[in-house]
Design a protein around this motif. Sequence first.
Motif, PDB file in Angstrom:
ATOM      1  N   UNK A   1       0.945  -1.119  -0.010  1.00  0.00           N
ATOM      2  CA  UNK A   1       0.218  -0.112  -0.103  1.00  0.00           C
ATOM      3  C   UNK A   1       0.833   1.587  -0.267  1.00  0.00           C
ATOM      4  N   UNK A   2       2.587   1.218   0.276  1.00  0.00           N
ATOM      5  CA  UNK A   2       2.724   2.448   0.618  1.00  0.00           C
ATOM      6  C   UNK A   2       3.587   2.940  -0.351  1.00  0.00           C
ATOM      7  N   UNK A   3       3.384   4.503  -0.484  1.00  0.00           N
ATOM      8  CA  UNK A   3       4.049   5.288  -1.862  1.00  0.00           C
ATOM      9  C   UNK A   3       4.335   5.727  -1.427  1.00  0.00           C
ATOM     10  N   UNK A   4       5.526   5.751  -2.332  1.00  0.00           N
ATOM     11  CA  UNK A   4       7.202   7.030  -1.043  1.00  0.00           C
ATOM     12  C   UNK A   4       7.630   7.068  -2.346  1.00  0.00           C
ATOM     13  N   UNK A   5       7.021   8.365  -3.557  1.00  0.00           N
ATOM     14  CA  UNK A   5       7.684   8.581  -4.784  1.00  0.00           C
ATOM     15  C   UNK A   5       9.336   9.494  -4.735  1.00  0.00           C
ATOM     16  N   UNK A   6       9.655   8.203  -5.495  1.00  0.00           N
ATOM     17  CA  UNK A   6      11.355   8.839  -5.642  1.00  0.00           C
ATOM     18  C   UNK A   6      12.212  10.323  -5.530  1.00  0.00           C
TER      19      UNK A   6
END
Length: 579
Positions: A213-218
């Motif tokens: 579920x995690x969203x950590x954009x570069x």
Amino acid sequence: MTEEIANAEVVAVYPNKVRVAVDDLINFQAAGESLRVGSFLKVSDNENVSLICIIESFSIEMKETKTEGAHDSKRVYMIDAYPLGTLKNGKFNRGGDELAIPPKKVVPATKEEIAAIYAEAFQAQDRFRFSSLTRQRDIDVPVHGDRFFNKHIAVIGASGSGKSSSVTTVLQKAMSAKDGEYKGLNNSHILIFDLHSEYATAFPRANVITVDDLVLPYWLLNEDEMEDMFLESGDNNNYNQEALLRSIVTIAKKIGNPDIDKVNFDSPLPYDIQHVANAFRNLTRETKNAENSLQIKFKDGSEIEFDDVEAQLNYYCREPREFAAPERSKINKGPYADGSIDKFERRVRSKISNARLSFIFGEEAKAATLEEVLKQFTGYRDNLETNVTIIDLSGIPFELLSITVSLISRLMFDFCYYARRAENSTEQPFLMVYEEAHKYAPKSGLARFKASLAAIERIAKEGRKYGISLLISSQRPSEISETIFSQCSNFLAMRLTNPDDQSYVRRLLPDTLGNLTEGMPALEQGEALLIGDAVIMPCVVYVEPCNPAPASSDVKYLALWKEEWRKIDFKKRATRWRG
């Protein structure tokens, strides 16, 4: 017990210790209560001032006497106690030197006196309660709520000491605290970094974020995180690679945000990571005019003369290029086409295409906005408002653990920092809970922990001003960064058996409790030494059981081994393993 105890006297007073000699221990004890290490004494003078002490050790000495002319000996019970504070006119003050010397009387403090000290410690609206005295569990031990949560907390204890349950109790009590009668959630905001998937069962309404579920954009990665992601520790070319990476990422951000005038490397602006990969790919194959390094000739016979290096890199970001072959004295290889960044370029492409890192480089991460990223960590996700957000780190690749913790911690600090600047006040203070903190905030100094250490240390040193504080939980406190641990002003020190951990904690605790800390190895499950700015006086407490509990109980080996042989679904486990 009589009012005057003639067979007990203070024989020595030191800055951190009071020694009491007792001839008749049975008559000295309070009615119905036995003395033990951790019991309280009251040492009084003639000026209505009493010194409250906690017993830390006990010994027996033989004293010579004469009976009808014959030499004899008798037992004298020597009690060493640590002074906690003074009681004057019914008010307890921590520390203090108001006791007149020599003291005139010493008696065990009654249960009612100790209960009154705790009951009147703070104003009713400031009290936060989660524990009681371990030997007198009907005496509640409140802490000052603001000082407790605002000044950072350390919960330390060996495996099986009740550490996770104690953390859960504190958080559940915080979630249920309300000022007035209203329905719904209170305004607590808690973010838990859960390394072993323990806390989801303890907080059924929490927003649980797994690697799926995690969203950590570069594009939110800062310099330290970028280095951790792409650079190889110990590579001799790291300095040049780091400078080149900064330049190319900055240019890629300018390409992706043409309407923004001021763009720098750390600006939280989206960009296309493929532009970065294109630039590195082109640099490793580049050829240029032997007399003019800004004049590039391509395989199709065309050539371009760039105004400067930035314009050249901008062109390289757009798409992969094919260059003319080297030709003696006419066309030379570019400065990075000598193989010096080939491994680096392959690492960049490998990371970007790695399916396990889709939460950073995937399409969803690429399209996410800053607002959407922040909502998932703050409890304000669409259709789900909750006091507790749990980051399940169990599925995060180990090599990215530091980056993940660093990026989320840094985002939360900046979120609180800019909220304070924009609104001139803090209306939603956050508590960051770092479970097994020694795993990603160690004092080892290794390069791979540089990013997470910097982010957590910044919260430890500056977070209180902006409404973001720490709760550090660890079974190996001696391995935690001293910068982080030394900023904690409140401690729940549970059973510790490792000598290195014991000495480390003893050295860092804000109160020098002497021999009282020696009892840490003997504490039972759920018992802890509670000490710090938020408690009226240090004491050994029993933390209330939590409900529901985290999934941290030990595996019942013998009970399971006694059962009939069970089959294993290897396909199911392998599928899950492969992700």
